[in-house]
Design a protein around this motif. Sequence first.
Motif, PDB file in Angstrom:
ATOM      1  N   PHE A 129       0.837  -1.200   0.000  1.00  0.00           N
ATOM      2  CA  PHE A 129       0.000   0.000   0.000  1.00  0.00           C
ATOM      3  C   PHE A 129       0.872   1.249   0.000  1.00  0.00           C
ATOM      4  O   PHE A 129       1.901   1.302   0.683  1.00  0.00           O
ATOM      5  CB  PHE A 129      -0.911   0.031   1.231  1.00  0.00           C
ATOM      6  N   PHE A 130       0.449   2.257  -0.760  1.00  0.00           N
ATOM      7  CA  PHE A 130       1.027   3.591  -0.708  1.00  0.00           C
ATOM      8  C   PHE A 130       0.017   4.493   0.009  1.00  0.00           C
ATOM      9  O   PHE A 130      -1.154   4.547  -0.379  1.00  0.00           O
ATOM     10  CB  PHE A 130       1.265   4.157  -2.111  1.00  0.00           C
ATOM     11  N   VAL A 131       0.459   5.206   1.051  1.00  0.00           N
ATOM     12  CA  VAL A 131      -0.430   6.121   1.767  1.00  0.00           C
ATOM     13  C   VAL A 131       0.239   7.482   1.890  1.00  0.00           C
ATOM     14  O   VAL A 131       1.463   7.604   1.830  1.00  0.00           O
ATOM     15  CB  VAL A 131      -0.807   5.584   3.164  1.00  0.00           C
ATOM     16  N   GLY A 132      -0.566   8.487   2.096  1.00  0.00           N
ATOM     17  CA  GLY A 132      -0.063   9.850   2.240  1.00  0.00           C
ATOM     18  C   GLY A 132      -1.131  10.848   1.869  1.00  0.00           C
ATOM     19  O   GLY A 132      -2.174  10.490   1.316  1.00  0.00           O
ATOM     20  N   GLU A 133      -0.866  12.107   2.170  1.00  0.00           N
ATOM     21  CA  GLU A 133      -1.819  13.158   1.847  1.00  0.00           C
ATOM     22  C   GLU A 133      -1.935  13.330   0.331  1.00  0.00           C
ATOM     23  O   GLU A 133      -1.078  12.882  -0.432  1.00  0.00           O
ATOM     24  CB  GLU A 133      -1.372  14.481   2.474  1.00  0.00           C
ATOM     25  N   ASN A 134      -3.004  13.998  -0.085  1.00  0.00           N
ATOM     26  CA  ASN A 134      -3.141  14.352  -1.491  1.00  0.00           C
ATOM     27  C   ASN A 134      -1.941  15.201  -1.910  1.00  0.00           C
ATOM     28  O   ASN A 134      -1.531  16.114  -1.191  1.00  0.00           O
ATOM     29  CB  ASN A 134      -4.431  15.143  -1.723  1.00  0.00           C
ATOM     30  N   GLY A 135      -1.380  14.875  -3.061  1.00  0.00           N
ATOM     31  CA  GLY A 135      -0.224  15.614  -3.541  1.00  0.00           C
ATOM     32  C   GLY A 135       1.103  15.129  -3.012  1.00  0.00           C
ATOM     33  O   GLY A 135       2.143  15.727  -3.282  1.00  0.00           O
ATOM     34  N   SER A 136       1.088  14.024  -2.257  1.00  0.00           N
ATOM     35  CA  SER A 136       2.332  13.536  -1.648  1.00  0.00           C
ATOM     36  C   SER A 136       3.189  12.726  -2.612  1.00  0.00           C
ATOM     37  O   SER A 136       4.325  12.399  -2.301  1.00  0.00           O
ATOM     38  CB  SER A 136       2.016  12.687  -0.412  1.00  0.00           C
ATOM     39  N   GLY A 137       2.636  12.364  -3.783  1.00  0.00           N
ATOM     40  CA  GLY A 137       3.439  11.667  -4.786  1.00  0.00           C
ATOM     41  C   GLY A 137       3.105  10.213  -4.988  1.00  0.00           C
ATOM     42  O   GLY A 137       3.642   9.563  -5.883  1.00  0.00           O
ATOM     43  N   LYS A 138       2.191   9.667  -4.193  1.00  0.00           N
ATOM     44  CA  LYS A 138       1.899   8.241  -4.295  1.00  0.00           C
ATOM     45  C   LYS A 138       1.257   7.881  -5.638  1.00  0.00           C
ATOM     46  O   LYS A 138       1.631   6.881  -6.261  1.00  0.00           O
ATOM     47  CB  LYS A 138       1.026   7.781  -3.128  1.00  0.00           C
ATOM     48  N   SER A 139       0.312   8.687  -6.110  1.00  0.00           N
ATOM     49  CA  SER A 139      -0.317   8.417  -7.403  1.00  0.00           C
ATOM     50  C   SER A 139       0.657   8.657  -8.545  1.00  0.00           C
ATOM     51  O   SER A 139       0.627   7.955  -9.559  1.00  0.00           O
ATOM     52  CB  SER A 139      -1.565   9.299  -7.585  1.00  0.00           C
ATOM     53  N   THR A 140       1.532   9.651  -8.380  1.00  0.00           N
ATOM     54  CA  THR A 140       2.541   9.947  -9.392  1.00  0.00           C
ATOM     55  C   THR A 140       3.463   8.753  -9.597  1.00  0.00           C
ATOM     56  O   THR A 140       3.768   8.371 -10.734  1.00  0.00           O
ATOM     57  CB  THR A 140       3.368  11.181  -8.977  1.00  0.00           C
ATOM     58  N   LEU A 141       3.912   8.146  -8.494  1.00  0.00           N
ATOM     59  CA  LEU A 141       4.798   6.988  -8.606  1.00  0.00           C
ATOM     60  C   LEU A 141       4.051   5.785  -9.165  1.00  0.00           C
ATOM     61  O   LEU A 141       4.584   5.046 -10.007  1.00  0.00           O
ATOM     62  CB  LEU A 141       5.402   6.658  -7.242  1.00  0.00           C
ATOM     63  N   LEU A 142       2.822   5.587  -8.733  1.00  0.00           N
ATOM     64  CA  LEU A 142       2.031   4.458  -9.233  1.00  0.00           C
ATOM     65  C   LEU A 142       1.802   4.583 -10.736  1.00  0.00           C
ATOM     66  O   LEU A 142       1.908   3.599 -11.475  1.00  0.00           O
ATOM     67  CB  LEU A 142       0.692   4.402  -8.495  1.00  0.00           C
ATOM     68  N   GLU A 143       1.521   5.781 -11.207  1.00  0.00           N
ATOM     69  CA  GLU A 143       1.313   6.031 -12.631  1.00  0.00           C
ATOM     70  C   GLU A 143       2.591   5.769 -13.426  1.00  0.00           C
ATOM     71  O   GLU A 143       2.554   5.225 -14.534  1.00  0.00           O
ATOM     72  CB  GLU A 143       0.851   7.466 -12.831  1.00  0.00           C
ATOM     73  N   ALA A 144       3.739   6.142 -12.848  1.00  0.00           N
ATOM     74  CA  ALA A 144       5.019   5.894 -13.517  1.00  0.00           C
ATOM     75  C   ALA A 144       5.291   4.393 -13.633  1.00  0.00           C
ATOM     76  O   ALA A 144       5.816   3.926 -14.654  1.00  0.00           O
ATOM     77  CB  ALA A 144       6.147   6.581 -12.743  1.00  0.00           C
ATOM     78  N   ILE A 145       4.942   3.630 -12.607  1.00  0.00           N
ATOM     79  CA  ILE A 145       5.091   2.174 -12.668  1.00  0.00           C
ATOM     80  C   ILE A 145       4.211   1.610 -13.772  1.00  0.00           C
ATOM     81  O   ILE A 145       4.649   0.760 -14.563  1.00  0.00           O
ATOM     82  CB  ILE A 145       4.735   1.530 -11.313  1.00  0.00           C
ATOM     83  N   ALA A 146       2.968   2.091 -13.852  1.00  0.00           N
ATOM     84  CA  ALA A 146       2.052   1.630 -14.895  1.00  0.00           C
ATOM     85  C   ALA A 146       2.618   1.917 -16.282  1.00  0.00           C
ATOM     86  O   ALA A 146       2.546   1.082 -17.191  1.00  0.00           O
ATOM     87  CB  ALA A 146       0.692   2.302 -14.722  1.00  0.00           C
ATOM     88  N   TYR A 147       3.190   3.086 -16.450  1.00  0.00           N
ATOM     89  CA  TYR A 147       3.803   3.471 -17.725  1.00  0.00           C
ATOM     90  C   TYR A 147       4.921   2.510 -18.097  1.00  0.00           C
ATOM     91  O   TYR A 147       5.018   2.040 -19.246  1.00  0.00           O
ATOM     92  CB  TYR A 147       4.322   4.901 -17.605  1.00  0.00           C
ATOM     93  N   GLN A 148       5.779   2.187 -17.127  1.00  0.00           N
ATOM     94  CA  GLN A 148       6.887   1.272 -17.401  1.00  0.00           C
ATOM     95  C   GLN A 148       6.398  -0.152 -17.657  1.00  0.00           C
ATOM     96  O   GLN A 148       7.064  -0.921 -18.343  1.00  0.00           O
ATOM     97  CB  GLN A 148       7.872   1.290 -16.229  1.00  0.00           C
ATOM     98  N   CYS A 149       5.230  -0.504 -17.112  1.00  0.00           N
ATOM     99  CA  CYS A 149       4.649  -1.825 -17.376  1.00  0.00           C
ATOM    100  C   CYS A 149       4.013  -1.901 -18.763  1.00  0.00           C
ATOM    101  O   CYS A 149       3.623  -2.992 -19.200  1.00  0.00           O
ATOM    102  CB  CYS A 149       3.587  -2.154 -16.320  1.00  0.00           C
ATOM    103  N   GLY A 150       3.878  -0.759 -19.418  1.00  0.00           N
ATOM    104  CA  GLY A 150       3.243  -0.738 -20.730  1.00  0.00           C
ATOM    105  C   GLY A 150       1.738  -0.561 -20.664  1.00  0.00           C
ATOM    106  O   GLY A 150       1.056  -0.657 -21.682  1.00  0.00           O
ATOM    107  N   PHE A 151       1.203  -0.287 -19.457  1.00  0.00           N
ATOM    108  CA  PHE A 151      -0.226  -0.057 -19.309  1.00  0.00           C
ATOM    109  C   PHE A 151      -0.567   1.368 -19.738  1.00  0.00           C
ATOM    110  O   PHE A 151       0.278   2.260 -19.685  1.00  0.00           O
ATOM    111  CB  PHE A 151      -0.663  -0.259 -17.861  1.00  0.00           C
ATOM    112  N   ASN A 152      -1.798   1.563 -20.141  1.00  0.00           N
ATOM    113  CA  ASN A 152      -2.234   2.902 -20.503  1.00  0.00           C
ATOM    114  C   ASN A 152      -2.248   3.781 -19.249  1.00  0.00           C
ATOM    115  O   ASN A 152      -2.919   3.440 -18.277  1.00  0.00           O
ATOM    116  CB  ASN A 152      -3.639   2.832 -21.113  1.00  0.00           C
ATOM    117  N   PRO A 153      -1.527   4.912 -19.244  1.00  0.00           N
ATOM    118  CA  PRO A 153      -1.528   5.783 -18.062  1.00  0.00           C
ATOM    119  C   PRO A 153      -2.902   6.347 -17.732  1.00  0.00           C
ATOM    120  O   PRO A 153      -3.127   6.820 -16.621  1.00  0.00           O
ATOM    121  CB  PRO A 153      -0.559   6.914 -18.445  1.00  0.00           C
ATOM    122  N   ALA A 154      -3.842   6.277 -18.690  1.00  0.00           N
ATOM    123  CA  ALA A 154      -5.208   6.718 -18.423  1.00  0.00           C
ATOM    124  C   ALA A 154      -6.010   5.644 -17.699  1.00  0.00           C
ATOM    125  O   ALA A 154      -7.119   5.906 -17.219  1.00  0.00           O
ATOM    126  CB  ALA A 154      -5.909   7.082 -19.731  1.00  0.00           C
TER     127      ALA A 154
END
Length: 239
Positions: free
Chosen positions: A40-65
């Motif tokens: 699990f990634f936890v933290g306040e809004n804007g803390s970067g957790k979604s940003t890192l998760l999206e970057a992982i998805a991008y590297q996996c070849g998943f659609n960032p949308a």
Amino acid sequence: MFLHEIVIMSERIPNPNVYPFHIPSIKHLDRLSLNNNVTFFVGENGSGKSTLLEAIAYQCGFNPAGGSQNNQYELDSSEAQLGDYIRLSWMPKINSGFFLRAETFYSFASHIDELAREHPGAYDPYGGKSLHHQSHGESFLSLFQNRFGKRGIYLLDEPEAALSPQRQLAFLSIIHDLQKTAQLIIATHSPILLGYPNADIYHFNEASIQPIRYEDTEHYQITRRFLENKSFYLKELMD
């Protein structure tokens, strides 16, 4: 487990003082080890957790949308700006799985409707009918119950957004079944989901990303204090 480590390639970042590289948790991150099938990634809004998760998805070849490698559609608000600056360490490398973004799920459901106009079987992995023809919570559970389940990596950004507390409990059961053959990384604010036993929890704060015990998360502590002292909190907030 498949994904073992996330490495930030700081030397490639052109300007560390602009978004998203200036986010403190990202700026101070060198590498992050994953040691569990459920993280699990936890933290306040804007803390970067979604940003890192999206970057992982991008590297996996998943659609960032949102979606998998097979879901090719564009959304203006989705771009993994950190994606080109991380390296993933796998054992073994896999390409199957799914990236759920709660905030763009409507667009993903519309994408499936477009596919179904030419290929009616496109609804099969989603319960056999349009996700738009189900309530928000039903469509999320339909995705989890029908589209998930294969060996792969599942990246979920705030999956609790459409789920009632009762359905969050049902989702815990889905997580438990899925983690037997898959790896899950989940960004969440839900103290219910965070209660999944033996999961690793990483807290994104203003200085770094650090492991944290469930009972030490603000999500658990604030929820517990409010439930135990509701009258006190409401008086403080409203007087």
